[in-house]
Write an enzyme that holds these catalytic residues in place. Structure first.
Site, short mmCIF file in Angstrom:
data_model
loop_
_atom_site.label_atom_id
_atom_site.label_comp_id
_atom_site.label_asym_id
_atom_site.label_seq_id
_atom_site.Cartn_x
_atom_site.Cartn_y
_atom_site.Cartn_z
CG HIS A 16 -31.88 43.98 29.40
ND1 HIS A 16 -31.91 43.62 30.74
CD2 HIS A 16 -32.95 44.80 29.22
CE1 HIS A 16 -32.95 44.18 31.32
NE2 HIS A 16 -33.59 44.90 30.43
NE ARG A 154 -19.69 48.10 26.01
CZ ARG A 154 -20.43 49.00 26.64
NH1 ARG A 154 -21.32 48.62 27.56
NH2 ARG A 154 -20.29 50.29 26.39
#
Length: 348
Positions: A16, A154
């Site tokens: 998460h 990312r």
């Protein structure tokens, strides 16, 4: 200001926080500041966020409680937050409703329709084949962002500049990564299984996440391993490792989208009920083989699946192409386009 409310632990893993980090990096790069708000997070993960210059605000209230909600609403006012991100199964429909009543705009992560009603402004479910029917009971303003087009990667992956590399005919580099915490220490039986069929020419890397408490038991297995093997502990940049990987044995969490981006054929171990639908969708799309490890671990099934991957060049190529087709690396920008305040294409 963007506030991100998410937690991490050995039991829930670190996924998460890590997928929210992808959004945080992009928001800060294109729009403005970000702060994380958490009730529980391993120190090494807090350090990871701080090393990237993100502030982490810890909250003593029970996650998802009325006190937790009030703490977040107070922060929203104090920080003048323009958007709030909420990610975690402990946050229910009443939590969403409380934020909606506070007149803040909310992006709510969801993986399998765990709430009875949805009142957030945006619901993000990045799983392959995410079903809109999961969210039939939603408010009139709620917009659905569904499917792998919205996968958040990312900067460490996007910054590498390549999606994948050609698959070699002979499999040599094998990666094992069972999530940020690997609560049931599945890494251990996976190593026992691989040890039985590994060849001298192979090179194995075992990636342990920031919440993994099992390092000592894993070290005990490494002696007399038939090939080169290395433990990578709390790696901050996974991209070079994924670029190195020929095939992988991984958990059922968000690392699958990172591997898909790199076109990595793999065997996925389902570790929790909330991973089942997503993992089945990956299998049906030809991206991975799956092994249900929620209750028992079938060593012989894993060995058979490994042998199939190690000996079938055509299967490797098919899986690699299937993976590259589902994640294009633009998901985080698509999400930003949806949730960004009007006129905020740069820092403000």
């Amino acid at each position: 200001m963007l506030l991100i409310r998410a937690d991490a632990s050995v039991s829930m893993g670190t996924g998460h926080i890590m997928r929210c980090l992808a959004l945080a990096q992009a928001w800060r790069g294109q729009i403005g500041p970000v702060k994380f708000v958490s009730s529980e997070m391993p120190n090494r993960l807090i350090d990871r966020l701080k090393n990237e210059s993100f502030e982490v605000i810890m909250n003593d209230a029970a996650a998802g409680s009325k006190e937790d909600l009030q703490h977040l609403k107070t922060l929203i006012d104090d920080e003048k937050a323009v958007r709030v991100v909420v990610d975690g199964y402990q946050f229910d429909d009443s939590y969403q409703q409380g934020l909606a009543d506070h007149n803040c705009r909310v992006l709510f992560f969801d993986d399998y329709g765990h709430c009875s009603h949805y009142e957030a402004d945006w619901i993000l479910n990045q799983n392959l084949g995410a079903d809109p029917a999961l969210y039939d009971n939603r408010g009139g303003r709620t917009k659905l962002l569904l499917g792998s087009a919205y996968v958040l990667l990312r900067q460490e992956f996007l910054g590498l500049g390549v999606k994948s590399r050609p698959r070699r005919k002979q499999i040599e580099n094998i990666l094992i990564t069972l999530g940020g915490s690997d609560a049931h220490n599945l890494t251990l039986p996976v190593l026992f299984a691989l040890k039985q069929i590994a060849e001298k020419t192979m090179d194995v890397k075992v990636l342990l996440g920031p919440g993994n408490p099992h390092r000592s038991s894993i070290d005990d297995v490494l002696s007399e391993f038939p090939c080169s093997i290395e433990i990578l502990d709390n790696v901050s940049n996974m991209a070079p490792t994924l670029s190195w990987t020929d095939i992988a044995i991984c958990g059922g969490g968000s690392t699958n989208w990172e591997m898909a981006y790199f076109g990595i054929p793999r065997i996925v171990l389902i570790q929790a009920d909330n991973q089942l639908l997503a993992c089945q969708s990956l299998m049906m799309a030809g991206c991975a083989s799956i092994l249900d490890a929620r209750h028992t671990f079938d060593e012989f099934q894993l060995i058979n699946e490994l042998r199939l991957l190690l000996t079938s060049t055509s299967l490797i190529q098919q899986m690699s192409h299937a993976n590259q087709n589902i994640v294009d690396g633009h998901g985080v920008n698509r999400v930003l386009l949806e949730i960004a305040p009007d006129g905020s294409s740069s820092h403000n």
